[in-house]
Design a protein around this motif. Sequence first.
Motif, PDB file in Angstrom:
ATOM      1  N   VAL A   1      -6.894  -1.447   6.505  1.00  0.00           N
ATOM      2  CA  VAL A   1      -6.099  -1.794   5.323  1.00  0.00           C
ATOM      3  C   VAL A   1      -6.837  -1.621   3.996  1.00  0.00           C
ATOM      4  O   VAL A   1      -6.196  -1.702   2.931  1.00  0.00           O
ATOM      5  CB  VAL A   1      -5.583  -3.247   5.437  1.00  0.00           C
ATOM      6  N   GLU A   2      -8.154  -1.383   4.017  1.00  0.00           N
ATOM      7  CA  GLU A   2      -8.869  -1.234   2.754  1.00  0.00           C
ATOM      8  C   GLU A   2      -8.538   0.101   2.089  1.00  0.00           C
ATOM      9  O   GLU A   2      -8.024   1.021   2.720  1.00  0.00           O
ATOM     10  CB  GLU A   2     -10.382  -1.351   2.983  1.00  0.00           C
ATOM     11  N   ASN A   3      -8.824   0.172   0.799  1.00  0.00           N
ATOM     12  CA  ASN A   3      -8.566   1.394   0.009  1.00  0.00           C
ATOM     13  C   ASN A   3      -7.116   1.854   0.144  1.00  0.00           C
ATOM     14  O   ASN A   3      -6.818   3.001   0.469  1.00  0.00           O
ATOM     15  CB  ASN A   3      -9.510   2.518   0.441  1.00  0.00           C
ATOM     16  N   ASN A   4      -6.204   0.913  -0.121  1.00  0.00           N
ATOM     17  CA  ASN A   4      -4.769   1.209  -0.042  1.00  0.00           C
ATOM     18  C   ASN A   4      -4.356   1.695   1.351  1.00  0.00           C
ATOM     19  O   ASN A   4      -3.513   2.583   1.493  1.00  0.00           O
ATOM     20  CB  ASN A   4      -4.360   2.249  -1.094  1.00  0.00           C
ATOM     21  N   ALA A   5      -4.978   1.093   2.368  1.00  0.00           N
ATOM     22  CA  ALA A   5      -4.651   1.399   3.768  1.00  0.00           C
ATOM     23  C   ALA A   5      -4.817   2.885   4.065  1.00  0.00           C
ATOM     24  O   ALA A   5      -4.026   3.479   4.794  1.00  0.00           O
ATOM     25  CB  ALA A   5      -3.237   0.946   4.106  1.00  0.00           C
TER      26      ALA A   5
ATOM     27  N   GLU B   1     -10.011  -4.708   8.814  1.00  0.00           N
ATOM     28  CA  GLU B   1     -10.398  -4.486   7.419  1.00  0.00           C
ATOM     29  C   GLU B   1     -10.453  -2.995   7.084  1.00  0.00           C
ATOM     30  O   GLU B   1     -10.033  -2.574   5.999  1.00  0.00           O
ATOM     31  CB  GLU B   1     -11.755  -5.130   7.143  1.00  0.00           C
ATOM     32  N   GLU B   2     -10.966  -2.198   8.010  1.00  0.00           N
ATOM     33  CA  GLU B   2     -11.058  -0.749   7.770  1.00  0.00           C
ATOM     34  C   GLU B   2      -9.675  -0.111   7.711  1.00  0.00           C
ATOM     35  O   GLU B   2      -9.462   0.861   6.965  1.00  0.00           O
ATOM     36  CB  GLU B   2     -11.903  -0.099   8.859  1.00  0.00           C
TER      37      GLU B   2
ATOM     38  N   ASN C   1       0.805  -1.221   0.000  1.00  0.00           N
ATOM     39  CA  ASN C   1       0.000   0.000   0.000  1.00  0.00           C
ATOM     40  C   ASN C   1       0.840   1.273   0.000  1.00  0.00           C
ATOM     41  O   ASN C   1       0.309   2.368   0.136  1.00  0.00           O
ATOM     42  CB  ASN C   1      -0.927  -0.010   1.219  1.00  0.00           C
TER      43      ASN C   1
END
Length: 223
Positions: free
Chosen positions: A194-198, A191-192, A83
């Motif tokens: 690391v999502e969307n390129n962390a 999950e929150e 990321n």
Amino acid sequence: MTEGKIMFRKSIAFAATLILSGCVSTNNIPIDEAKLTSAQPKSITVTQREKPDFSAMTAGKAYLGIFGAAAMISEGNEIVEQNHVEDPASYISQTLRKVLAQKYQLSVAESQQLIDSDNAADIARTYHDADLILDIETINWSFVYYPTDWDNYRVIYSAKLRLVDARNETTLAEGFCASVPEEEASAPSYEELVENNASVLKTKLRSAADHCIQEFEHNVLAI
């Protein structure tokens, strides 16, 4: 949940907080403004260091002891690499260098040389092209679950500051900063983070870096 499991969770998380916050025996040594001014430095640069290991401490890995610690670092480094998560030390050093350059009317020197030493003499010899050297070293960056909530995480960050005079290889100021957030209802899940390129992880790290900038400005650099 049994009382034994609850105590295990709390003891593991508490120990992790102490370790992951990068506790070091560093007292703040504020800058002597009069002494610095009389030394008449003309230029300032910042150090460059390798990106340190990032630890992603999840509940499952906490049970694995030393093997879990290795897995935490492996997973953390993978998150950082995939990321493109930047070490906050670079942002902190660039920000503080600009402020110091303005305050003491210093020219800014650039260097791409890497250093892995904490010794003032080694730092001075590596970056001898500038009079002053600002060294910001990330001691720890990581995320860890809360003692009472294994589903949500806090991002921990700590850094050390050194201001070195290259001309006489001495330390002019030194300080330590740690950001260890208290438990809060809005804490993100794994999950929150690391999502969307962390993106949430990056935001949390930037907030921690801003906290350290303020700490260093007020407690060490007298800005």
